[in-house]
Design an enzyme around this catalytic site. Structure first.
Site, short mmCIF file in Angstrom:
data_model
loop_
_atom_site.label_atom_id
_atom_site.label_comp_id
_atom_site.label_asym_id
_atom_site.label_seq_id
_atom_site.Cartn_x
_atom_site.Cartn_y
_atom_site.Cartn_z
N THR A 197 0.83 -1.21 0.00
CA THR A 197 0.00 0.00 0.00
C THR A 197 0.86 1.26 0.00
O THR A 197 1.96 1.25 0.53
CB THR A 197 -0.88 -0.04 1.27
OG1 THR A 197 -1.80 -1.09 1.10
CG2 THR A 197 -1.61 1.25 1.52
N ARG A 225 -13.67 -8.03 -0.83
CA ARG A 225 -12.99 -7.69 0.44
C ARG A 225 -12.57 -6.22 0.43
O ARG A 225 -12.06 -5.71 -0.56
CB ARG A 225 -11.76 -8.58 0.60
CG ARG A 225 -10.94 -8.32 1.87
CD ARG A 225 -9.73 -7.45 1.60
NE ARG A 225 -8.85 -7.35 2.79
CZ ARG A 225 -7.84 -6.51 2.89
NH1 ARG A 225 -7.54 -5.72 1.88
NH2 ARG A 225 -7.10 -6.47 3.96
N VAL A 226 -12.81 -5.54 1.51
CA VAL A 226 -12.35 -4.17 1.67
C VAL A 226 -11.42 -4.14 2.88
O VAL A 226 -11.74 -4.71 3.92
CB VAL A 226 -13.53 -3.20 1.90
CG1 VAL A 226 -13.03 -1.79 2.18
CG2 VAL A 226 -14.47 -3.20 0.69
N GLY A 227 -10.28 -3.50 2.73
CA GLY A 227 -9.31 -3.43 3.82
C GLY A 227 -9.43 -2.15 4.62
O GLY A 227 -10.44 -1.44 4.57
N ASP A 228 -8.36 -1.83 5.32
CA ASP A 228 -8.34 -0.64 6.17
C ASP A 228 -8.17 0.66 5.39
O ASP A 228 -8.58 1.73 5.85
CB ASP A 228 -7.20 -0.75 7.19
CG ASP A 228 -5.84 -0.85 6.51
OD1 ASP A 228 -5.72 -1.67 5.57
OD2 ASP A 228 -4.91 -0.11 6.88
N THR A 248 0.00 1.18 6.50
CA THR A 248 0.17 0.02 5.62
C THR A 248 0.40 -1.21 6.49
O THR A 248 1.09 -1.13 7.51
CB THR A 248 1.34 0.18 4.64
OG1 THR A 248 1.46 -1.04 3.89
CG2 THR A 248 2.67 0.46 5.34
N THR A 250 -1.31 -5.36 7.77
CA THR A 250 -2.39 -6.34 7.81
C THR A 250 -3.71 -5.61 8.08
O THR A 250 -4.05 -5.34 9.23
CB THR A 250 -2.12 -7.37 8.93
OG1 THR A 250 -1.67 -6.65 10.09
CG2 THR A 250 -1.04 -8.35 8.54
N GLY A 251 -4.40 -5.31 7.01
CA GLY A 251 -5.54 -4.40 7.06
C GLY A 251 -6.59 -4.74 8.10
O GLY A 251 -7.11 -3.84 8.79
N1 ASP Z 1 -3.44 -2.49 4.42
C1 ASP Z 1 -3.67 -2.99 3.09
C2 ASP Z 1 -4.91 -3.82 3.07
O1 ASP Z 1 -5.13 -4.57 3.99
C3 ASP Z 1 -2.55 -3.82 2.59
C4 ASP Z 1 -1.22 -3.11 2.56
O2 ASP Z 1 -0.94 -2.29 3.41
O3 ASP Z 1 -0.44 -3.42 1.65
O4 ASP Z 1 -5.63 -3.74 2.09
#
Ligand code: ASP
Length: 330
Positions: A197, A225-228, A248, A250-251
């Site tokens: 990210t 899926r939607v992350g952070d 950035t 583990t979302g």
């Molecule tokens: N935080 C991002 C997500 O979980 C991944 C990343 O930081 O590369 O989508």
């Protein structure tokens, strides 16, 4: 007048000297420096923190070395779904998009949501349609593809079928804007390897801060899926009273701990300094839930922190008109 500050990241993870060749390393430094220089020029010309983070993240999205925009990772279905957010610390206005599939620069879409819609977060086909309607740069989904990410996805599928992000060793610059030779990844997949990210935080001359974050998510993620990243407070947050923060890692853990906002909350409620709040969140809170990654942040006094609990984080910053500083390892 404040001395403006810009900081960027291009992801954190198991980024070790042995996994990166000298040429790869030099390429990352060169790209980070060029992007910082462009964003720094916005600030030294009197531009806003919001414009500076937009420009930095737009350039990071266009660079195939990072997992955002061109070079985004693949979903389980072999497609791309991108997330981005932006926040203005002066007004607490924010905009975000989730799971867009045809927008060249998701950060521009996020900013357009902030400025041209009545909402904060648009997702999926509605977000794509909004971007089209607003006349943003629309691309064919093949635009995001790179050979390196494709190979990585095939390996993730073969080896474990798990949701993984890209690993540093699999990604070489032969696929970058500077060359065309396809990569030949050979390293085994490390499930916790690298999060690609991108993000930026800035303080402008007028004392305002802003943050932006953009991602392709994690490799082989479930469709939908939607992350952070597009969630205000989790992967992106900005308030003049506390700090601008971009994440950035583990979302899912950043979502559960509301990581970016937790930094601001510790400053607001507990009187923590930026550095203290960042250390607490990145080194104590996140690891307690197996959260790996990092945060970058700047406050209205120009304090800066780039903190990560992994082996490395692609990162850099520039103060005023000083030469940008870039770094990769601890
Ligand atoms: N935080 C991002 C997500 O979980 C991944 C990343 O930081 O590369 O989508």
């Amino acid at each position: 007048m404040n001395t403006p500050v810009i900081a960027i990241h291009g992801g954190a993870g198991t980024i070790t000297r042995s996994a990166l060749s000298a040429a790869d390393e030099a390429n990352y430094h060169r790209e980070l420096k060029a992007i910082l220089t462009s964003a720094q020029a916005v600030l030294t010309a009197g531009g806003s923190a919001l414009d500076a983070v937009t420009e930095a993240v737009r350039l990071l999205e266009d660079c195939p070395l990072f997992n955002a925009g061109k070079g985004a990772v693949y979903t389980r279905a072999g497609t791309h779904e991108l997330d981005a957010a932006i926040m203005d610390g002066a007004t607490l206005k924010a905009g975000a998009v989730a799971n867009v599939t045809c927008v060249r620069n998701p950060v521009i879409a996020a900013r357009t949501v902030m400025e041209k819609s009545a909402h904060v977060l648009l997702a999926g086909c509605g977000a794509d349609a909004f971007a089209r309607q607003q006349g943003l740069d629309i691309v064919d989904p093949t635009y995001y593809q790179t050979e390196a990410r494709h190979q990585q996805w095939l390996r993730v599928r073969e080896q474990s079928g798990m949701m993984l992000d890209h690993d540093a060793a699999s990604f070489t610059f032969r696929e970058s804007a500077h060359g065309t030779t396809p990569v030949d990844p050979i390293e085994p997949i490390d499930p916790d390897n690298k999060f690609g990210t991108v993000g930026a935080v800035a303080l402008d001359m007028h004392g305002n801060v802003a943050a932006a974050t953009s991602t392709g998510g994690i490799t082989n993620k479930q469709v939908g899926r939607v992350g952070d990243t597009p969630l205000i407070g989790a992967g992106c947050y900005a308030a003049n009273a506390t700090a601008a923060v971009s994440a950035t890692g583990t979302g899912e853990v950043f979502m559960r701990t509301v990581a970016a906002y937790d930094v601001a909350a510790r400053m607001a409620y507990a009187g923590a300094t930026l550095q203290e709040a960042m250390e607490q969140v990145v080194m104590e809170v996140l690891p307690a839930y197996e959260g790996r990654g990092g945060l970058i942040a700047v406050d209205a006094d120009g304090n800066l922190a780039l903190t990560f609990n992994t082996e490395g984080m692609y990162r850099g910053y520039a103060r005023g008109g000083d030469t940008p500083v870039t770094a990769i390892y601890k």
